[in-house]
Scaffold this motif. Structure first.
Motif, PDB file in Angstrom:
ATOM      1  N   ASP A   1      48.629   4.079  14.092  1.00  0.00           N
ATOM      2  CA  ASP A   1      49.138   4.997  13.066  1.00  0.00           C
ATOM      3  C   ASP A   1      50.024   6.029  13.771  1.00  0.00           C
ATOM      4  OD1 ASP A   1      47.007   6.031  14.478  1.00  0.00           O
ATOM      5  OD2 ASP A   1      45.892   6.734  12.724  1.00  0.00           O
ATOM      6  N   THR A   2      51.189   5.562  14.185  1.00  0.00           N
ATOM      7  CA  THR A   2      52.076   6.334  15.054  1.00  0.00           C
ATOM      8  C   THR A   2      52.677   7.550  14.339  1.00  0.00           C
ATOM      9  OG1 THR A   2      52.679   4.202  16.019  1.00  0.00           O
ATOM     10  CG2 THR A   2      53.960   6.109  16.710  1.00  0.00           C
ATOM     11  N   ILE A   3      52.727   8.647  15.092  1.00  0.00           N
ATOM     12  CA  ILE A   3      53.390   9.865  14.625  1.00  0.00           C
ATOM     13  C   ILE A   3      54.769  10.002  15.271  1.00  0.00           C
ATOM     14  CG2 ILE A   3      53.285  12.392  14.600  1.00  0.00           C
ATOM     15  CD1 ILE A   3      50.223  12.124  14.726  1.00  0.00           C
ATOM     16  N   ASP A   4      54.853   9.677  16.559  1.00  0.00           N
ATOM     17  CA  ASP A   4      56.104   9.850  17.302  1.00  0.00           C
ATOM     18  C   ASP A   4      56.181   8.793  18.397  1.00  0.00           C
ATOM     19  OD1 ASP A   4      58.290  10.640  18.772  1.00  0.00           O
ATOM     20  OD2 ASP A   4      57.691  12.736  18.955  1.00  0.00           O
ATOM     21  N   HIS A   5      57.104   7.849  18.245  1.00  0.00           N
ATOM     22  CA  HIS A   5      57.255   6.755  19.214  1.00  0.00           C
ATOM     23  C   HIS A   5      57.876   7.197  20.531  1.00  0.00           C
ATOM     24  CE1 HIS A   5      57.006   4.474  15.372  1.00  0.00           C
ATOM     25  NE2 HIS A   5      56.457   3.528  16.112  1.00  0.00           N
ATOM     26  N   PHE A   6      58.403   8.397  20.584  1.00  0.00           N
ATOM     27  CA  PHE A   6      59.055   8.872  21.800  1.00  0.00           C
ATOM     28  C   PHE A   6      58.144   9.765  22.646  1.00  0.00           C
ATOM     29  CE2 PHE A   6      62.724   7.975  19.032  1.00  0.00           C
ATOM     30  CZ  PHE A   6      63.488   7.198  19.895  1.00  0.00           C
ATOM     31  N   ARG A   7      56.909   9.975  22.192  1.00  0.00           N
ATOM     32  CA  ARG A   7      56.010  10.895  22.890  1.00  0.00           C
ATOM     33  C   ARG A   7      54.708  10.200  23.240  1.00  0.00           C
ATOM     34  NH1 ARG A   7      52.459  15.062  20.746  1.00  0.00           N
ATOM     35  NH2 ARG A   7      53.207  14.514  18.657  1.00  0.00           N
ATOM     36  N   ILE A   8      54.240  10.364  24.483  1.00  0.00           N
ATOM     37  CA  ILE A   8      52.945   9.835  24.893  1.00  0.00           C
ATOM     38  C   ILE A   8      51.848  10.577  24.136  1.00  0.00           C
ATOM     39  CG2 ILE A   8      51.338   9.578  26.835  1.00  0.00           C
ATOM     40  CD1 ILE A   8      53.712   7.671  26.958  1.00  0.00           C
ATOM     41  N   ASP A   9      50.847   9.846  23.680  1.00  0.00           N
ATOM     42  CA  ASP A   9      49.732  10.476  22.972  1.00  0.00           C
ATOM     43  C   ASP A   9      49.087  11.520  23.872  1.00  0.00           C
ATOM     44  OD1 ASP A   9      47.040  10.929  21.814  1.00  0.00           O
ATOM     45  OD2 ASP A   9      47.620   9.298  20.463  1.00  0.00           O
ATOM     46  N   PRO A  10      48.961  12.768  23.411  1.00  0.00           N
ATOM     47  CA  PRO A  10      48.388  13.811  24.276  1.00  0.00           C
ATOM     48  C   PRO A  10      46.962  13.510  24.723  1.00  0.00           C
ATOM     49  CG  PRO A  10      48.646  14.612  22.019  1.00  0.00           C
ATOM     50  CD  PRO A  10      49.393  13.317  22.117  1.00  0.00           C
ATOM     51  N   ARG A  11      46.268  12.645  23.996  1.00  0.00           N
ATOM     52  CA  ARG A  11      44.928  12.249  24.441  1.00  0.00           C
ATOM     53  C   ARG A  11      44.973  11.420  25.717  1.00  0.00           C
ATOM     54  NH1 ARG A  11      42.973   9.307  19.108  1.00  0.00           N
ATOM     55  NH2 ARG A  11      45.217   8.862  19.030  1.00  0.00           N
ATOM     56  N   LEU A  12      46.153  10.852  26.003  1.00  0.00           N
ATOM     57  CA  LEU A  12      46.328  10.021  27.191  1.00  0.00           C
ATOM     58  C   LEU A  12      47.078  10.731  28.313  1.00  0.00           C
ATOM     59  CD1 LEU A  12      47.253   6.617  25.485  1.00  0.00           C
ATOM     60  CD2 LEU A  12      45.065   7.242  26.523  1.00  0.00           C
ATOM     61  N   GLY A  13      47.897  11.711  27.969  1.00  0.00           N
ATOM     62  CA  GLY A  13      48.657  12.418  29.001  1.00  0.00           C
ATOM     63  C   GLY A  13      50.061  12.738  28.558  1.00  0.00           C
ATOM     64  N   ASP A  14      50.975  12.658  29.498  1.00  0.00           N
ATOM     65  CA  ASP A  14      52.365  13.013  29.207  1.00  0.00           C
ATOM     66  C   ASP A  14      53.317  12.027  29.882  1.00  0.00           C
ATOM     67  OD1 ASP A  14      52.284  13.717  31.911  1.00  0.00           O
ATOM     68  OD2 ASP A  14      52.092  15.863  31.492  1.00  0.00           O
ATOM     69  N   ASP A  15      54.607  12.330  29.814  1.00  0.00           N
ATOM     70  CA  ASP A  15      55.615  11.434  30.377  1.00  0.00           C
ATOM     71  C   ASP A  15      55.411  11.210  31.875  1.00  0.00           C
ATOM     72  OD1 ASP A  15      56.789  11.097  27.961  1.00  0.00           O
ATOM     73  OD2 ASP A  15      58.665  12.112  28.434  1.00  0.00           O
ATOM     74  N   ALA A  16      55.049  12.258  32.582  1.00  0.00           N
ATOM     75  CA  ALA A  16      54.860  12.125  34.031  1.00  0.00           C
ATOM     76  C   ALA A  16      53.722  11.166  34.347  1.00  0.00           C
ATOM     77  CB  ALA A  16      54.591  13.498  34.646  1.00  0.00           C
ATOM     78  N   ASP A  17      52.637  11.217  33.563  1.00  0.00           N
ATOM     79  CA  ASP A  17      51.518  10.295  33.757  1.00  0.00           C
ATOM     80  C   ASP A  17      51.967   8.863  33.523  1.00  0.00           C
ATOM     81  OD1 ASP A  17      49.624  12.342  34.261  1.00  0.00           O
ATOM     82  OD2 ASP A  17      49.347  12.657  32.111  1.00  0.00           O
TER      83      ASP A  17
END
Length: 411
Positions: free
Chosen positions: A63-79
């Motif tokens: 149930d995607t909110i934003d396909h360009f952003r890593i889920d904050p529950r998993l981390g961020d772009d650097a992760d």
């Protein structure tokens, strides 16, 4: 193409890392946990990491909110970038799971991007009111999806699994796949029923999921009816005229194979079939450890098949080791005989409870003997040398071009 040699280890990251069931705004760096398991995947024999949803979502990831952003529950772009680099350093390809048939109701998109019912309300995906269906006839939607695919391919991703592809008009994929920019990328879609070859032809995808073979494997073993498997393999063989299917005995949407089988002695049979017939195979995390898990049609019914893994492989319970080693042996056969990806399989002997399958390409072949009989079964001389397989067992024989060379594997 590299996908001809791909063997995927499929992971559902939200479950694997023990993430919360619902999204928050706080970034928790859980993706690095996966780095502890990359060597484990390599030692298993896999050459790719097939990731479930990693994008910002409301709950389960589909149930995607934003396909360009890593889920904050998993981390961020650097992760994410570090995980991709660590995987590539080990020779592992990376594929992402993209949901482009529908999005979360909180997805921030203009109203005209969505499919509407005659009464003007938003249409949804298969009755799930929180999943709103995109309108694939809109050029803006096609542009958006193409940009998402390209964005992550630019970031180092090697391929895509396209969720619920069966609900998307196949011609849509022809319009959005960025083939010219990323000619080496591999795209496969989730298709459950219907004409697989026709969908591939019309969509331009490289492959689709082979649910028909998955069902025949466990069903034929449970029912003692190898005629079902023989029929499915005949259809499977015909698909190779068009494409190489993505094959599996487990994934994030189905009851685990160790639970699905009525007789635990038949787990090796299922794995031997998977790794000796044509296809691009995947192993769902935990199946290689004989994890159990029942999928149920209720809220939270996927939890049992999407479990949290320990921090490191050293913390796994020891009783799954034998199944892990069996996977290693069979994947080893697969990698030694890379031609199996596009091999043709012929049924050389068939009864309800015994079957001989020969997968071949050119002068090379492997012979798989399967029996679910309560007594030892003697396969006839015309299959090869007369071979006896013990009750509820299997035997695999490989034949090489050099006369007299070969190997055997059995359980």
């Amino acid at each position: 193409m590299w996908a001809d040699h791909a063997i995927w280890w499929q992971v559902y990251p939200l479950g694997f890392t023990g993430a919360e069931k619902t999204a928050g705004t706080t970034v928790v760096h859980r993706l690095p946990q996966l780095e502890n398991w990359l060597d484990y995947a390599v030692e298993l024999g896999c050459s790719g990491l097939l990731l479930g949803p990693v994008f910002a979502a409301e709950t389960h990831g589909y149930d995607t909110i934003d396909h360009f952003r890593i889920d904050p529950r998993l981390g961020d772009d650097a992760d994410f970038d570090r995980l991709v680099a660590a995987a590539h350093d080990r020779g592992l390809r990376i594929a992402l799971d993209g949901v482009f048939n529908h999005v979360a109701r909180s997805f921030n998109g203009p109203d005209e991007w969505f499919r509407h019912r005659p009464d003007g309300s938003l249409d949804n995906f298969e009755g799930h009111d929180h999943l709103v269906a995109l309108d694939h006839s809109r050029p803006e939607v096609a542009q958006y999806v193409s940009e998402v695919l390209s964005h992550w391919l630019e970031r180092g991703v090697d391929g895509w699994r396209l969720d619920a592809a069966y609900a998307v008009p196949p011609e849509f994929w022809q319009a959005v796949l960025p083939r010219e920019r990323f000619p080496e990328a591999w795209f496969f879609g989730e298709v459950i029923h219907g004409d697989y070859a026709d969908y591939v032809t019309r969509s331009g995808l490289d492959s689709v999921t082979q649910y028909e073979l998955w069902k025949a494997i466990w069903s034929s073993l449970n029912d003692g009816n190898f005629f079902e498997l023989a029929y499915a393999l005949e259809r499977h063989d015909a698909l190779l005229d068009t494409f190489v299917p993505q094959t599996f005995v487990g994934n994030h949407d189905v009851t685990r194979i160790a639970t699905k089988l009525d007789d635990e002695r038949h787990l090796g049979h299922a794995l031997a079939i998977l790794f000796t017939v044509a296809g691009v195979p995947s192993v769902y995390y935990g199946d290689e450890q004989a994890f159990r898990g029942l999928k149920e049609d209720r809220l939270g019914g996927d939890d049992a098949i999407r479990p949290e893994f320990p921090a490191t492989p050293a913390e796994l319970a020891p009783h799954g080791r034998a199944t892990y080693e069996l996977h290693q042996e069979l994947i080893g056969v697969r990698r030694q005989h890379a031609w199996l990806t596009r091999s043709r399989t012929k049924v050389e002997h068939l009864t309800n409870r015994a079957i001989a399958l020969r997968s071949a390409s050119g002068d090379e072949s492997v012979l798989l003997l399967l029996s679910v009989s309560d007594e030892a079964y003697d396969f006839p001389v015309e299959v090869g040398d007369q071979l006896t397989v013990p009750a509820h067992s299997w035997r695999l024989l490989t034949e090489r071009v050099t006369p007299g060379e070969g190997a055997a594997l059995s359980q």
